[in-house]
Design a protein around this motif. Structure first.
Motif, PDB file in Angstrom:
ATOM      1  N   PHE A   1       3.555  84.692  47.420  1.00 43.52           N
ATOM      2  CA  PHE A   1       1.841  84.455  47.766  1.00 43.52           C
ATOM      3  C   PHE A   1       1.450  85.944  47.994  1.00 43.52           C
ATOM      4  CE2 PHE A   1      -1.560  84.461  50.554  1.00 43.52           C
ATOM      5  CZ  PHE A   1      -2.777  83.643  49.655  1.00 43.52           C
ATOM      6  N   SER A   2       0.505  86.493  47.245  1.00 40.26           N
ATOM      7  CA  SER A   2      -0.254  87.778  47.249  1.00 40.26           C
ATOM      8  C   SER A   2      -1.419  87.274  47.870  1.00 40.26           C
ATOM      9  CB  SER A   2      -0.427  88.267  45.895  1.00 40.26           C
ATOM     10  OG  SER A   2      -1.170  89.272  45.836  1.00 40.26           O
ATOM     11  N   VAL A   3      -1.482  88.180  49.010  1.00 39.31           N
ATOM     12  CA  VAL A   3      -2.892  88.074  49.748  1.00 39.31           C
ATOM     13  C   VAL A   3      -4.007  88.595  49.021  1.00 39.31           C
ATOM     14  CG1 VAL A   3      -3.774  88.683  52.159  1.00 39.31           C
ATOM     15  CG2 VAL A   3      -1.764  87.987  52.000  1.00 39.31           C
ATOM     16  N   GLU A   4      -3.674  89.744  48.422  1.00 41.91           N
ATOM     17  CA  GLU A   4      -4.686  90.555  47.900  1.00 41.91           C
ATOM     18  C   GLU A   4      -5.406  89.833  46.585  1.00 41.91           C
ATOM     19  OE1 GLU A   4      -1.596  91.739  48.019  1.00 41.91           O
ATOM     20  OE2 GLU A   4      -1.854  92.860  49.908  1.00 41.91           O
ATOM     21  N   ILE A   5      -4.745  89.007  45.977  1.00 45.66           N
ATOM     22  CA  ILE A   5      -5.341  88.488  44.834  1.00 45.66           C
ATOM     23  C   ILE A   5      -5.526  86.904  44.984  1.00 45.66           C
ATOM     24  CG2 ILE A   5      -4.868  90.226  43.012  1.00 45.66           C
ATOM     25  CD1 ILE A   5      -2.391  88.636  42.229  1.00 45.66           C
ATOM     26  N   ALA A   6      -4.993  86.495  46.225  1.00 47.22           N
ATOM     27  CA  ALA A   6      -4.952  84.994  46.403  1.00 47.22           C
ATOM     28  C   ALA A   6      -4.266  84.294  45.517  1.00 47.22           C
ATOM     29  CB  ALA A   6      -6.331  84.500  46.792  1.00 47.22           C
ATOM     30  N   VAL A   7      -3.374  84.733  45.029  1.00 47.09           N
ATOM     31  CA  VAL A   7      -2.407  84.026  44.105  1.00 47.09           C
ATOM     32  C   VAL A   7      -0.994  83.437  44.573  1.00 47.09           C
ATOM     33  CG1 VAL A   7      -1.360  83.998  41.584  1.00 47.09           C
ATOM     34  CG2 VAL A   7      -3.600  84.854  42.032  1.00 47.09           C
ATOM     35  N   ALA A   8      -0.893  82.260  44.448  1.00 44.22           N
ATOM     36  CA  ALA A   8       0.556  81.925  44.771  1.00 44.22           C
ATOM     37  C   ALA A   8       1.351  81.571  43.583  1.00 44.22           C
ATOM     38  CB  ALA A   8       0.505  80.583  45.636  1.00 44.22           C
ATOM     39  N   VAL A   9       2.594  81.389  43.770  1.00 43.78           N
ATOM     40  CA  VAL A   9       3.604  81.068  42.819  1.00 43.78           C
ATOM     41  C   VAL A   9       4.613  79.757  43.338  1.00 43.78           C
ATOM     42  CG1 VAL A   9       5.371  81.506  41.114  1.00 43.78           C
ATOM     43  CG2 VAL A   9       3.723  83.181  41.509  1.00 43.78           C
ATOM     44  N   ILE A  10       4.351  78.684  42.540  1.00 44.17           N
ATOM     45  CA  ILE A  10       5.267  77.625  43.117  1.00 44.17           C
ATOM     46  C   ILE A  10       6.403  77.477  41.972  1.00 44.17           C
ATOM     47  CG2 ILE A  10       3.709  76.636  44.543  1.00 44.17           C
ATOM     48  CD1 ILE A  10       3.051  74.459  42.254  1.00 44.17           C
ATOM     49  N   VAL A  11       7.622  76.815  42.741  1.00 42.63           N
ATOM     50  CA  VAL A  11       8.542  76.546  41.632  1.00 42.63           C
ATOM     51  C   VAL A  11       9.101  75.178  41.658  1.00 42.63           C
ATOM     52  CG1 VAL A  11       9.332  79.059  41.527  1.00 42.63           C
ATOM     53  CG2 VAL A  11      10.200  77.498  43.354  1.00 42.63           C
ATOM     54  N   ASP A  12       9.613  74.719  40.693  1.00 41.18           N
ATOM     55  CA  ASP A  12      10.501  73.583  40.837  1.00 41.18           C
ATOM     56  C   ASP A  12      11.467  73.731  39.906  1.00 41.18           C
ATOM     57  OD1 ASP A  12      11.329  70.972  40.928  1.00 41.18           O
ATOM     58  OD2 ASP A  12       9.716  70.105  39.595  1.00 41.18           O
ATOM     59  N   GLY A  13      12.531  73.841  40.312  1.00 40.73           N
ATOM     60  CA  GLY A  13      13.991  74.044  39.467  1.00 40.73           C
ATOM     61  C   GLY A  13      13.695  75.321  38.868  1.00 40.73           C
ATOM     62  N   SER A  14      13.764  75.405  37.664  1.00 38.15           N
ATOM     63  CA  SER A  14      13.524  76.582  36.597  1.00 38.15           C
ATOM     64  C   SER A  14      12.012  76.850  36.077  1.00 38.15           C
ATOM     65  CB  SER A  14      14.699  76.722  35.598  1.00 38.15           C
ATOM     66  OG  SER A  14      14.511  75.566  34.773  1.00 38.15           O
ATOM     67  N   TYR A  15      11.299  76.046  36.606  1.00 37.90           N
ATOM     68  CA  TYR A  15       9.874  76.015  36.229  1.00 37.90           C
ATOM     69  C   TYR A  15       8.995  76.410  37.304  1.00 37.90           C
ATOM     70  CZ  TYR A  15      11.760  73.008  32.847  1.00 37.90           C
ATOM     71  OH  TYR A  15      12.798  72.410  31.776  1.00 37.90           O
ATOM     72  N   ASN A  16       7.999  77.393  36.901  1.00 39.97           N
ATOM     73  CA  ASN A  16       7.037  77.799  37.843  1.00 39.97           C
ATOM     74  C   ASN A  16       5.694  77.651  37.518  1.00 39.97           C
ATOM     75  OD1 ASN A  16       6.297  80.553  36.794  1.00 39.97           O
ATOM     76  ND2 ASN A  16       8.445  81.007  36.943  1.00 39.97           N
ATOM     77  N   LEU A  17       4.686  77.848  38.344  1.00 44.25           N
ATOM     78  CA  LEU A  17       3.179  77.848  38.083  1.00 44.25           C
ATOM     79  C   LEU A  17       2.539  78.908  38.968  1.00 44.25           C
ATOM     80  CD1 LEU A  17       0.731  76.615  36.125  1.00 44.25           C
ATOM     81  CD2 LEU A  17       0.755  74.738  38.014  1.00 44.25           C
ATOM     82  N   LYS A  18       1.647  79.532  38.517  1.00 40.15           N
ATOM     83  CA  LYS A  18       0.539  80.247  39.341  1.00 40.15           C
ATOM     84  C   LYS A  18      -0.402  79.542  39.930  1.00 40.15           C
ATOM     85  CE  LYS A  18       1.248  85.018  37.768  1.00 40.15           C
ATOM     86  NZ  LYS A  18       0.724  86.118  37.141  1.00 40.15           N
ATOM     87  N   ILE A  19      -0.975  79.895  41.089  1.00 33.59           N
ATOM     88  CA  ILE A  19      -1.913  78.899  41.550  1.00 33.59           C
ATOM     89  C   ILE A  19      -3.076  79.838  42.227  1.00 33.59           C
ATOM     90  CG2 ILE A  19      -2.793  77.113  43.201  1.00 33.59           C
ATOM     91  CD1 ILE A  19      -0.377  76.134  41.547  1.00 33.59           C
ATOM     92  N   ASP A  20      -4.302  79.826  41.638  1.00 32.20           N
ATOM     93  CA  ASP A  20      -5.344  80.793  42.015  1.00 32.20           C
ATOM     94  C   ASP A  20      -5.596  80.105  43.455  1.00 32.20           C
ATOM     95  OD1 ASP A  20      -7.685  81.803  42.708  1.00 32.20           O
ATOM     96  OD2 ASP A  20      -8.186  82.068  40.823  1.00 32.20           O
TER      97      ASP A  20
END
Lengths: 177, 124
Positions: free
Chosen positions: B41-60
């Motif tokens: 999670f990047s506080v500066e840009i408020a972007v989180a990355v979640i993962v599930d196994g080998s897959y991931n997704l950026k969350i604004d």
């Protein structure tokens, strides 16, 4: 089904049909696959809330299949509907409604029970009870309940009991005579 | 399918695995609900990355208020997918929930059952 809180997924709820009803206090009756339903239990994430002062709170429950619009009335102290009831009871009911409105916040997982109503042709739930679920698995279990109940109960066509069938037969025989 | 009574669309339940390049869910503006473990999670840009196994997704997460992030916890997000040319898809979250304790195996199995049930209901 008519007098119980039917557990329905939101997409299933939106497939209900409504028919005008003149003999009831509610202007519409609601049907699922021909069976009348009047109350629902839904569970999902609160994705919007809009409070109109001390009159009502309108909120949306998203259960992953659709959204259900819910209305929680907060006007018990001013409503003529409650004017004949014991004032201390009405104050308790009003306080409970306010507490529920406070519990309903964006992102919470809410279990809502209420009456199926219609506003400008759109289905909604007039809230009777709210419970905030803390267990993240509660929603999964609700899905499974809804699927199981639909398949084993709500979708099953009702047949007359053997006694009822016998009575119907004897009535027919008498009439034929 | 019936629509919401308001402009807010339901977040369609998807797994991160469902969001592959040819997926019908991978559409700009699609309203989705995703779940995964917080990897970053990047506080500066408020972007989180979640993962599930080998897959991931950026969350604004800029629209989420009073929300705390803990790396390693499991979160669920509801929002709209933003796909810009030559960039990876980002979910613009409007709802976020900590779902620590969730049984993910049961969740994924139930999701399949739910989709099958929904398909049966629609074909009735």
């Amino acid at each position: 089904m008519e007098n119980s809180h039917v557990k329905l997924l939101a997409f299933d709820f939106h497939s209900l049909t409504q028919k005008p009803c003149s003999s009831s206090s509610d202007p519409f009756n609601f049907f699922r696959k021909g069976k009348q339903v009047s109350r629902i239990e839904t569970l999902g994430v609160v994705v919007s809330r809009d409070r109109k002062g001390d009159r009502f709170l309108k909120f949306l429950i998203d259960d992953g299949t659709e959204c259900i619009s819910c209305i929680l009335w907060l006007n018990q102290l001013d409503s003529p509907y409650f004017s004949r009831r014991n004032p201390s009871d009405v104050r308790i009911i009003a306080q409970m409604a306010k507490d529920r409105a406070t519990d309903i916040q964006l992102g919470v997982l809410a279990r809502v029970r209420g009456r199926i109503t219609s506003y400008r042709g759109a289905l909604q739930v007039t809230v009777e009870d709210v419970f905030i679920e803390r267990d993240a698995n509660a929603e999964i279990l609700h899905w499974l309940d809804c699927v199981k109940l639909a398949r084993s109960c709500y979708n099953v066509s009702t047949r007359p009991s053997p006694l009822q069938a016998l009575n119907d037969q004897s009535t027919t025989t008498v009439n034929e005579d | 399918m019936a629509t919401c009574s308001s402009a807010i669309k339901p977040g369609i339940l998807v797994t991160l695995q469902d969001l592959h390049t040819t997926s019908p869910f991978l559409k700009n503006g699609a309203s989705l609900r995703v779940v995964g473990k917080l990897q970053d999670f990047s506080v500066e840009i408020a972007v989180a990355v979640i993962v599930d196994g080998s897959y991931n997704l950026k969350i604004d997460t800029q629209h989420l208020r009073n929300f705390s992030f803990r790396v390693g916890s499991i979160y669920q997000f509801i929002g709209e997918l933003l796909i810009k040319p030559d960039t990876e898809a980002v979910l613009q979250a409007r709802i976020g929930r900590n779902v620590d304790g969730i049984d993910l195996n049961l969740y994924y199995q139930s999701l399949q059952l739910l989709r099958r049930f929904q398909g049966e209901h629609m074909s009735d």
